[in-house]
Design a protein around this motif. Structure first.
Motif, PDB file in Angstrom:
ATOM      1  N   GLN A 119       0.809  -1.220   0.000  1.00 43.18           N
ATOM      2  CA  GLN A 119       0.000   0.000   0.000  1.00 43.18           C
ATOM      3  C   GLN A 119       0.844   1.273   0.000  1.00 43.18           C
ATOM      4  OE1 GLN A 119      -3.441  -0.114   2.823  1.00 43.18           O
ATOM      5  NE2 GLN A 119      -2.672  -2.162   3.308  1.00 43.18           N
ATOM      6  N   GLY A 120       2.101   1.163   0.387  1.00 41.20           N
ATOM      7  CA  GLY A 120       2.968   2.336   0.424  1.00 41.20           C
ATOM      8  C   GLY A 120       3.282   2.845  -0.969  1.00 41.20           C
ATOM      9  N   ASP A 121       3.581   4.114  -1.048  1.00 39.01           N
ATOM     10  CA  ASP A 121       3.875   4.753  -2.333  1.00 39.01           C
ATOM     11  C   ASP A 121       5.302   4.412  -2.764  1.00 39.01           C
ATOM     12  OD1 ASP A 121       4.089   6.325  -4.558  1.00 39.01           O
ATOM     13  OD2 ASP A 121       3.927   8.244  -3.515  1.00 39.01           O
ATOM     14  N   GLY A 122       5.429   3.263  -3.438  1.00 41.23           N
ATOM     15  CA  GLY A 122       6.739   2.831  -3.887  1.00 41.23           C
ATOM     16  C   GLY A 122       7.381   3.792  -4.868  1.00 41.23           C
ATOM     17  N   LEU A 123       6.571   4.558  -5.593  1.00 47.01           N
ATOM     18  CA  LEU A 123       7.135   5.510  -6.556  1.00 47.01           C
ATOM     19  C   LEU A 123       7.936   6.595  -5.835  1.00 47.01           C
ATOM     20  CD1 LEU A 123       4.152   5.890  -9.070  1.00 47.01           C
ATOM     21  CD2 LEU A 123       6.162   4.406  -9.219  1.00 47.01           C
ATOM     22  N   THR A 124       7.463   7.015  -4.660  1.00 49.31           N
ATOM     23  CA  THR A 124       8.241   7.969  -3.861  1.00 49.31           C
ATOM     24  C   THR A 124       9.562   7.355  -3.442  1.00 49.31           C
ATOM     25  OG1 THR A 124       6.288   9.136  -3.035  1.00 49.31           O
ATOM     26  CG2 THR A 124       8.281   9.269  -1.694  1.00 49.31           C
ATOM     27  N   ASP A 145       1.680  -6.523  -7.352  1.00 45.12           N
ATOM     28  CA  ASP A 145       1.187  -5.299  -7.995  1.00 45.12           C
ATOM     29  C   ASP A 145       2.125  -4.129  -7.733  1.00 45.12           C
ATOM     30  OD1 ASP A 145      -0.964  -6.625  -9.017  1.00 45.12           O
ATOM     31  OD2 ASP A 145      -2.462  -5.713  -7.683  1.00 45.12           O
ATOM     32  N   ALA A 146       2.620  -4.009  -6.499  1.00 40.12           N
ATOM     33  CA  ALA A 146       3.541  -2.917  -6.180  1.00 40.12           C
ATOM     34  C   ALA A 146       4.823  -3.032  -6.998  1.00 40.12           C
ATOM     35  CB  ALA A 146       3.865  -2.928  -4.691  1.00 40.12           C
ATOM     36  N   LEU A 147       5.322  -4.248  -7.161  1.00 41.66           N
ATOM     37  CA  LEU A 147       6.544  -4.441  -7.938  1.00 41.66           C
ATOM     38  C   LEU A 147       6.301  -4.129  -9.413  1.00 41.66           C
ATOM     39  CD1 LEU A 147       9.487  -5.318  -7.990  1.00 41.66           C
ATOM     40  CD2 LEU A 147       8.699  -7.685  -8.328  1.00 41.66           C
ATOM     41  N   ALA A 148       5.141  -4.525  -9.940  1.00 45.73           N
ATOM     42  CA  ALA A 148       4.834  -4.231 -11.338  1.00 45.73           C
ATOM     43  C   ALA A 148       4.761  -2.721 -11.568  1.00 45.73           C
ATOM     44  CB  ALA A 148       3.519  -4.899 -11.730  1.00 45.73           C
ATOM     45  N   THR A 149       4.150  -2.002 -10.625  1.00 41.10           N
ATOM     46  CA  THR A 149       4.086  -0.540 -10.738  1.00 41.10           C
ATOM     47  C   THR A 149       5.471   0.082 -10.730  1.00 41.10           C
ATOM     48  OG1 THR A 149       1.913  -0.489  -9.662  1.00 41.10           O
ATOM     49  CG2 THR A 149       3.185   1.551  -9.648  1.00 41.10           C
ATOM     50  N   LEU A 150       6.327  -0.414  -9.855  1.00 43.97           N
ATOM     51  CA  LEU A 150       7.691   0.101  -9.784  1.00 43.97           C
ATOM     52  C   LEU A 150       8.475  -0.211 -11.052  1.00 43.97           C
ATOM     53  CD1 LEU A 150       8.520  -0.772  -6.082  1.00 43.97           C
ATOM     54  CD2 LEU A 150       8.525   1.515  -7.079  1.00 43.97           C
ATOM     55  N   ASP A 151       8.293  -1.396 -11.590  1.00 46.49           N
ATOM     56  CA  ASP A 151       9.014  -1.747 -12.822  1.00 46.49           C
ATOM     57  C   ASP A 151       8.566  -0.877 -13.991  1.00 46.49           C
ATOM     58  OD1 ASP A 151      10.832  -3.614 -11.912  1.00 46.49           O
ATOM     59  OD2 ASP A 151       9.480  -5.311 -12.185  1.00 46.49           O
ATOM     60  N   ARG A 152       7.279  -0.583 -14.057  1.00 46.76           N
ATOM     61  CA  ARG A 152       6.794   0.299 -15.130  1.00 46.76           C
ATOM     62  C   ARG A 152       7.383   1.702 -14.980  1.00 46.76           C
ATOM     63  NH1 ARG A 152       1.861  -2.526 -14.223  1.00 46.76           N
ATOM     64  NH2 ARG A 152       1.130  -0.884 -12.806  1.00 46.76           N
ATOM     65  N   ARG A 162      18.382  -7.890  -8.579  1.00 49.58           N
ATOM     66  CA  ARG A 162      17.409  -8.074  -7.510  1.00 49.58           C
ATOM     67  C   ARG A 162      17.387  -9.511  -7.017  1.00 49.58           C
ATOM     68  NH1 ARG A 162      11.765  -6.827 -10.521  1.00 49.58           N
ATOM     69  NH2 ARG A 162      12.973  -4.940 -10.988  1.00 49.58           N
ATOM     70  N   ILE A 163      17.069  -9.654  -5.745  1.00 47.50           N
ATOM     71  CA  ILE A 163      16.793 -10.965  -5.166  1.00 47.50           C
ATOM     72  C   ILE A 163      15.598 -10.816  -4.246  1.00 47.50           C
ATOM     73  CG2 ILE A 163      19.182 -11.739  -5.327  1.00 47.50           C
ATOM     74  CD1 ILE A 163      17.953 -11.139  -1.860  1.00 47.50           C
ATOM     75  N   GLY A 164      14.987 -11.949  -3.891  1.00 46.04           N
ATOM     76  CA  GLY A 164      13.783 -11.924  -3.068  1.00 46.04           C
ATOM     77  C   GLY A 164      12.558 -12.086  -3.927  1.00 46.04           C
ATOM     78  N   GLU A 165      11.420 -12.199  -3.273  1.00 49.25           N
ATOM     79  CA  GLU A 165      10.181 -12.493  -3.984  1.00 49.25           C
ATOM     80  C   GLU A 165       9.060 -11.555  -3.548  1.00 49.25           C
ATOM     81  OE1 GLU A 165       9.338 -16.527  -3.069  1.00 49.25           O
ATOM     82  OE2 GLU A 165      11.220 -17.287  -3.909  1.00 49.25           O
ATOM     83  N   ALA A 166       8.403 -10.951  -4.538  1.00 50.09           N
ATOM     84  CA  ALA A 166       7.156 -10.246  -4.260  1.00 50.09           C
ATOM     85  C   ALA A 166       6.056 -11.275  -4.032  1.00 50.09           C
ATOM     86  CB  ALA A 166       6.808  -9.325  -5.415  1.00 50.09           C
ATOM     87  N   VAL A 167       5.023 -10.893  -3.304  1.00 50.64           N
ATOM     88  CA  VAL A 167       3.973 -11.839  -2.916  1.00 50.64           C
ATOM     89  C   VAL A 167       2.611 -11.304  -3.350  1.00 50.64           C
ATOM     90  CG1 VAL A 167       5.304 -12.729  -0.964  1.00 50.64           C
ATOM     91  CG2 VAL A 167       3.779 -10.759  -0.633  1.00 50.64           C
ATOM     92  N   PRO A 168       1.590 -12.169  -3.388  1.00 52.70           N
ATOM     93  CA  PRO A 168       0.250 -11.696  -3.746  1.00 52.70           C
ATOM     94  C   PRO A 168      -0.257 -10.627  -2.789  1.00 52.70           C
ATOM     95  CG  PRO A 168       0.373 -14.094  -3.866  1.00 52.70           C
ATOM     96  CD  PRO A 168       1.643 -13.623  -3.222  1.00 52.70           C
ATOM     97  N   GLU A 169      -1.278  -9.908  -3.256  1.00 52.27           N
ATOM     98  CA  GLU A 169      -1.836  -8.803  -2.469  1.00 52.27           C
ATOM     99  C   GLU A 169      -2.358  -9.302  -1.125  1.00 52.27           C
ATOM    100  OE1 GLU A 169      -1.270  -5.792  -3.898  1.00 52.27           O
ATOM    101  OE2 GLU A 169      -0.314  -7.223  -5.248  1.00 52.27           O
TER     102      GLU A 169
END
Length: 338
Positions: A119-124, A145-152, A162-169
């Motif tokens: 939920q945090g503003d990863g773009l900031t 979803d947060a990782l996809a937004t950051l990648d875009r 990168r290492i580690g895993e993003a997880v479902p919402e």
């Protein structure tokens, strides 16, 4: 007792009793769930004791010579408050009075941020990292979803390794390390939520930086909290890590962080004389009761051979943690003589 006296002692009790409770749980190191949570707020005893001391000092100065019994009670209360104030000042003093060791070579910057289940503003966070020329990002609670937004937005270009895993919402166990320089083979550390050990390449060709990116359980489950911190300490020792970074869900007053300190890791904020820098809760948690950050649970700790040179928290909307931006450098082999 006159009404004014009742009001005085009532106000004094309201200041002193909560502070005394914080002092006792900090001193005794109790490991019950309520005590562990209370210890998080130990630094808040300092202003309470200070306010109580002012109140008592005014009462002593204004008290007439007669009434020795009441005077003795005032003196005893004042001494007790002075002891409590002195203890908490002693515990907090290293955050502002430490002597900085000499450093050499380039400065590394690490930004750690808990994104509150995406939920945090990863773009900031990304914009700040790029603007501040950050070398390594340590992110907790990263969702797909947060990782996809950051990648875009260009995360992969700015931090291609990168290492580690993003997880479902809705899940909180996504921990990732993102770096400008190549990363070694990651090792999963067995905390309930993801923690990782990984080597970060030095762009100047020096020894890689061994990073332990952690997210132990919160003390809402004290058993899991204890187990996770034991795992973190064991991994730090066995792997001889240079940096421990992340949301530790513990403060410098908690026994697990003190165990890391006793093992040779120093809080970078303390080394940099950064002062008390609480990071939780910042927003997004108690909407009906807006609170300033009160608890310092996000950390970067430096191992032997490394020194924290600066530290500052950064606001990130949508999450309950402030991000923490820390700069570290290698300690000089032969520091100058005083």
């Amino acid at each position: 007792m006159r009404v004014r006296g009742m009001l005085f002692w009532g106000a004094s009790a309201l200041l002193v009793l909560p502070a005394a409770a914080l002092t006792l749980v900090r001193l005794l190191g109790l490991d019950s769930a309520p005590a562990v949570r209370l210890v998080s707020f130990a630094p808040l005893a300092l202003p309470s004791y200070a306010a109580a001391l002012v109140l008592l000092a005014v009462a002593l100065l204004r008290r007439p010579a007669r009434g020795a019994g009441g005077g003795r009670l005032l003196v005893a209360a004042t001494v007790a408050v002075l002891v409590g104030l002195g203890l908490h000042a002693w515990w907090l003093a290293p955050l502002v009075t430490g002597e900085r060791p000499a450093t050499e070579g380039r400065t590394w910057s690490v930004l750690t941020s808990n994104l509150l289940a995406g939920q945090g503003d990863g773009l900031t966070v990304l914009r700040t990292a790029v603007a501040e020329d950050v070398d390594v990002l340590v992110l907790q609670e990263v969702t797909l979803d947060a990782l996809a937004t950051l990648d875009r937005a260009g995360l992969a270009e700015a931090y291609p390794h990168r290492i580690g895993e993003a997880v479902p919402e809705g899940r909180t166990d996504g921990t990732m390390v993102l770096s400008r320089t190549p990363l070694g083979e990651p090792l999963r550390v067995a905390t309930d939520m993801q923690s990782w050990a990984v080597d970060v390449a030095d762009p100047d060709g020096g020894d890689p930086v061994r990073l332990l990116a952690v997210h132990p359980a919160a003390p809402t489950d004290v058993g899991a909290w204890r187990r996770d911190h034991a795992v973190v300490l064991a991994a730090a020792r066995e792997l001889d890590v240079d940096l421990v970074a992340g949301d530790l869900n513990a403060t410098l007053d908690h026994a697990p962080v003190q165990a890391l300190v006793d093992g040779g890791w120093r809080d970078a904020t303390e080394e940099a004389n950064g002062g008390w820098q609480p990071t939780w809760p910042s927003n997004g948690l108690f909407e009906s009761l807006p609170l300033p950050p009160l608890v310092q649970i996000d950390h970067v700790l430096t191992g032997p051979g490394w020194v924290g040179t600066s530290s500052r928290p950064l606001r990130v909307e949508g999450t309950d943690h402030l991000a923490l931006l820390v700069e570290v450098a290698r300690a000089a082999d032969d520091p100058p003589a005083p």
